[in-house]
Scaffold this motif. Sequence first.
Motif, PDB file in Angstrom:
ATOM      1  N   ARG A 132      -1.024  12.648   0.803  1.00 10.33           N
ATOM      2  CA  ARG A 132      -1.690  11.349   0.905  1.00 10.33           C
ATOM      3  C   ARG A 132      -1.341  10.661   2.229  1.00 10.33           C
ATOM      4  O   ARG A 132      -2.195  10.068   2.870  1.00 10.33           O
ATOM      5  CB  ARG A 132      -1.295  10.456  -0.269  1.00 10.33           C
ATOM      6  N   LEU A 133      -0.072  10.737   2.627  1.00  9.26           N
ATOM      7  CA  LEU A 133       0.343  10.117   3.882  1.00  9.26           C
ATOM      8  C   LEU A 133      -0.286  10.802   5.095  1.00  9.26           C
ATOM      9  O   LEU A 133      -0.566  10.152   6.107  1.00  9.26           O
ATOM     10  CB  LEU A 133       1.867  10.135   4.019  1.00  9.26           C
TER      11      LEU A 133
ATOM     12  N   GLY B  97       0.814  -1.219   0.000  1.00  6.35           N
ATOM     13  CA  GLY B  97       0.000   0.000   0.000  1.00  6.35           C
ATOM     14  C   GLY B  97       0.840   1.259   0.000  1.00  6.35           C
ATOM     15  O   GLY B  97       0.512   2.241  -0.677  1.00  6.35           O
TER      16      GLY B  97
ATOM     17  N   ALA C 172       1.074   9.026  -6.452  1.00  7.90           N
ATOM     18  CA  ALA C 172       1.270  10.449  -6.174  1.00  7.90           C
ATOM     19  C   ALA C 172       1.862  11.162  -7.386  1.00  7.90           C
ATOM     20  O   ALA C 172       2.729  10.633  -8.077  1.00  7.90           O
ATOM     21  CB  ALA C 172       2.176  10.623  -4.962  1.00  7.90           C
TER      22      ALA C 172
ATOM     23  N   ASN D  91       2.011   3.939   7.030  1.00  9.54           N
ATOM     24  CA  ASN D  91       2.706   5.150   7.476  1.00  9.54           C
ATOM     25  C   ASN D  91       3.894   4.795   8.358  1.00  9.54           C
ATOM     26  O   ASN D  91       4.961   5.386   8.237  1.00  9.54           O
ATOM     27  CB  ASN D  91       1.745   6.063   8.242  1.00  9.54           C
TER      28      ASN D  91
ATOM     29  N   PHE E  41      -6.559   7.667   4.515  1.00  9.28           N
ATOM     30  CA  PHE E  41      -6.231   7.429   3.098  1.00  9.28           C
ATOM     31  C   PHE E  41      -5.328   6.217   2.947  1.00  9.28           C
ATOM     32  O   PHE E  41      -5.461   5.440   2.021  1.00  9.28           O
ATOM     33  CB  PHE E  41      -5.567   8.669   2.492  1.00  9.28           C
ATOM     34  N   ILE E  42      -4.404   6.084   3.875  1.00  9.38           N
ATOM     35  CA  ILE E  42      -3.474   4.957   3.881  1.00  9.38           C
ATOM     36  C   ILE E  42      -3.391   4.456   5.336  1.00  9.38           C
ATOM     37  O   ILE E  42      -3.575   5.239   6.266  1.00  9.38           O
ATOM     38  CB  ILE E  42      -2.091   5.367   3.313  1.00  9.38           C
TER      39      ILE E  42
ATOM     40  N   TRP F 185      10.236   9.868  -1.812  1.00  5.48           N
ATOM     41  CA  TRP F 185       9.122   9.592  -2.729  1.00  5.48           C
ATOM     42  C   TRP F 185       9.583   8.980  -4.055  1.00  5.48           C
ATOM     43  O   TRP F 185       9.080   7.933  -4.460  1.00  5.48           O
ATOM     44  CB  TRP F 185       8.270  10.850  -2.945  1.00  5.48           C
TER      45      TRP F 185
ATOM     46  N   GLU G 226       2.238   1.594  -3.509  1.00  9.57           N
ATOM     47  CA  GLU G 226       1.166   2.039  -4.415  1.00  9.57           C
ATOM     48  C   GLU G 226       0.862   3.519  -4.200  1.00  9.57           C
ATOM     49  O   GLU G 226       0.625   4.252  -5.164  1.00  9.57           O
ATOM     50  CB  GLU G 226      -0.094   1.201  -4.211  1.00  9.57           C
ATOM     51  N   CYS G 227       0.857   3.954  -2.959  1.00 10.22           N
ATOM     52  CA  CYS G 227       0.631   5.358  -2.644  1.00 10.22           C
ATOM     53  C   CYS G 227       1.701   6.230  -3.297  1.00 10.22           C
ATOM     54  O   CYS G 227       1.399   7.267  -3.878  1.00 10.22           O
ATOM     55  CB  CYS G 227       0.623   5.553  -1.130  1.00 10.22           C
TER      56      CYS G 227
ATOM     57  N   PHE H 273       2.449  13.123  -2.433  1.00  6.43           N
ATOM     58  CA  PHE H 273       2.778  11.958  -1.622  1.00  6.43           C
ATOM     59  C   PHE H 273       2.636  12.297  -0.138  1.00  6.43           C
ATOM     60  O   PHE H 273       1.984  11.565   0.627  1.00  6.43           O
ATOM     61  CB  PHE H 273       4.201  11.486  -1.942  1.00  6.43           C
TER      62      PHE H 273
END
Length: 175
Positions: A136-137, A119, A127, A148, A142-143, A172, A122-123, A133
């Motif tokens: 999203r974190l 995951g 991004a 994390n 979201f994740i 990233w 994929e995140c 990125f």
Amino acid sequence: GNVLELSVGAYWLAQLLVGAVPPILIDCSVTEVHFQTEHLGWQTDDFLVVGQNGDGMIRKLAGQVKRTFTVSSIDEDCKKAIQDFWSDFNNEEVFSAATDRFAIVTQMGTNMLLQHFGGLLECARAAYDSQDFEHRLNTHGFISSTANRYCNELLSIISAVEVRDVPRAEIWPFL
């Protein structure tokens, strides 16, 4: 350990034999396979698969073979693999971030590894840039919190290599 690594090697040699399209490098076919690649200048040394696409572009997939893999800054196998990946990622002599990729091959992927580490990867792929990125974190729900945490574990390993605090934005492109 050794039996798995031999099996993975046999898989890559079969891919080479038939000029197959390898996993991850899906726009090319296998043209070379190398093992124990430190003599070629790589730190990621279990295997190197070289592919070529129809336009003649060369792509490389460097990988580590692990019976099990735990994402943790205190796990020696994880630390070594991430340190080797990071070293190669930053070595333009062997690795191009635009075309080349890394892989960790495990005998059996756990739900924790596949769901949460997958995951996180994929995140990073989804991004648009490092700010996206980070957003999203930081977006609650979201994740997963485990994904994390895995990102923080990787940051810890890479920060130790760099001897400084490395921000998420900097890893990233690596992820």
